[in-house]
Each structure stands twice: as C-alpha cells, then as structure tokens.
Design an enzyme around this catalytic site. Structure first.
Site, PDB file in Angstrom:
ATOM      1  N   CYS A  33      -8.130   2.032  -8.694  1.00 45.92           N
ATOM      2  CA  CYS A  33      -8.580   3.412  -8.900  1.00 45.92           C
ATOM      3  C   CYS A  33      -9.803   3.503  -9.798  1.00 45.92           C
ATOM      4  O   CYS A  33     -10.381   4.573  -9.948  1.00 45.92           O
ATOM      5  CB  CYS A  33      -7.446   4.248  -9.495  1.00 45.92           C
ATOM      6  SG  CYS A  33      -6.904   3.637 -11.097  1.00 45.92           S
ATOM      7  N   ASP A  35      -9.854   3.179 -13.043  1.00 40.79           N
ATOM      8  CA  ASP A  35      -9.542   3.602 -14.407  1.00 40.79           C
ATOM      9  C   ASP A  35      -9.572   2.400 -15.336  1.00 40.79           C
ATOM     10  O   ASP A  35      -9.373   1.266 -14.900  1.00 40.79           O
ATOM     11  CB  ASP A  35      -8.153   4.253 -14.455  1.00 40.79           C
ATOM     12  CG  ASP A  35      -8.113   5.563 -13.677  1.00 40.79           C
ATOM     13  OD1 ASP A  35      -9.188   6.025 -13.268  1.00 40.79           O
ATOM     14  OD2 ASP A  35      -7.017   6.103 -13.497  1.00 40.79           O
ATOM     15  N   CYS A  58      -6.258   8.698 -15.303  1.00 44.75           N
ATOM     16  CA  CYS A  58      -5.462   9.864 -14.894  1.00 44.75           C
ATOM     17  C   CYS A  58      -4.513  10.285 -16.021  1.00 44.75           C
ATOM     18  O   CYS A  58      -4.378   9.596 -17.034  1.00 44.75           O
ATOM     19  CB  CYS A  58      -4.677   9.508 -13.643  1.00 44.75           C
ATOM     20  SG  CYS A  58      -3.396   8.268 -13.948  1.00 44.75           S
ATOM     21  N   CYS A 102       0.154   3.026 -13.301  1.00 44.87           N
ATOM     22  CA  CYS A 102      -0.695   3.503 -14.392  1.00 44.87           C
ATOM     23  C   CYS A 102      -0.218   2.957 -15.740  1.00 44.87           C
ATOM     24  O   CYS A 102      -1.023   2.813 -16.669  1.00 44.87           O
ATOM     25  CB  CYS A 102      -0.715   5.024 -14.436  1.00 44.87           C
ATOM     26  SG  CYS A 102      -1.130   5.782 -12.849  1.00 44.87           S
TER      27      CYS A 102
HETATM   28 FE1  FES Z   1      -5.555   4.927 -11.992  1.00 43.53          FE
HETATM   29 FE2  FES Z   1      -3.415   6.185 -12.881  1.00 43.53          FE
HETATM   30  S1  FES Z   1      -4.437   6.515 -11.001  1.00 43.53           S
HETATM   31  S2  FES Z   1      -4.368   4.475 -13.717  1.00 43.53           S
END
Ligand code: FES
Length: 129
Positions: A33, A35, A58, A102
């Site tokens: 994602c 992140d 997120c 996550c």
């Molecule tokens: Fe990427 Fe939660 S969607 S860490």
C-alpha cells in the site's frame, strides 16, 4: 467495524513525535500500500525508556503504531522484541480482517529500531533476535 481502542488511538495517537536524539531508529514500508512507519527508541540499562513513532499510513496503521509504543515503553529489549503483530491487534481489541496487515508496520519498525540500537552499540544480535 473498528473497536473503540482503534478509534481512540487513531484520533489521539500516543507518542507520535520525532525523536532527534534517538538511540535506535527503525523504518519499515509496506510495499502493498506504500505506507511506512518510523520508530525511535531511547534505551537505558537495557530498557526502552522512551519511544515515539511517525507514520504515513491508514487509520489502522496509525492506531497500530500508537499501540506499539504503548506496549514497548518500559520493557526490556528482549521483551520488546517479542511483541508481535498479534499482540498489537489484541491490544487494540481486534482489527478488521483486511486491515490486520497494518499492525505489521509497528511491530516490524520496533524490531528494526532495536536492531539498529544493538548495531550502533556494537552489541551482538544473538541473545536478542
Ligand atoms: Fe497500508 Fe494499512 S493500508 S498499512
């Protein structure tokens, strides 16, 4: 969908600040994602005296990063290395199935920060990791 604990830690994250004089820093990205999370630790006598985090992610990742710092603060390095993604999920009273990954950001960044500390101190990873 989200527990009260997740919402609480997302809305008011604990220990969310940059630590310029950290003894160890861990940075982990989630390729799926994009992140990423940084964890900073201050260590005294083998104990995580202070800890903070910064995150680009997120809501579940923010809550997980916050909970990671709460769980690790005051723990020995050995005990902190045993903190798992599942421990973080449990402490948050659960995460939705599709958000469980996550929690990996906080746990992995914590472990990376401890490894960074050990390397900087010239301490052997054996016995810790
Ligand atoms: Fe990427 Fe939660 S969607 S860490």
């Amino acid at each position: 969908m989200y527990s009260e604990k997740v919402i609480e830690h997302f809305m008011s994250p604990q220990n969310a600040w940059y630590m310029p004089d950290a003894d160890g820093v861990g940075k982990i990205g989630e390729p799926g994602c994009g992140d990423n999370c940084m964890i900073f630790i201050k260590v005294r006598d083998g104990i995580i005296q202070d800890i903070s985090f910064l995150i680009f992610g997120c809501g579940a990742a923010i809550a997980s990063g916050s909970m990671t710092t709460v769980l690790a603060k005051g723990k020995t390095l050995q005990a902190a290395l045993k903190i798992t993604e599942q421990d973080i999920i449990d402490a948050l009273d659960g995460l939705p199935e599709m958000k469980q990954h996550c929690s990996n950001l906080g746990a992995a960044a914590l472990h990376a920060a401890i490894q960074d500390y050990l390397i900087k101190q010239g301490l052997p990873l054996e016995g810790y990791c």
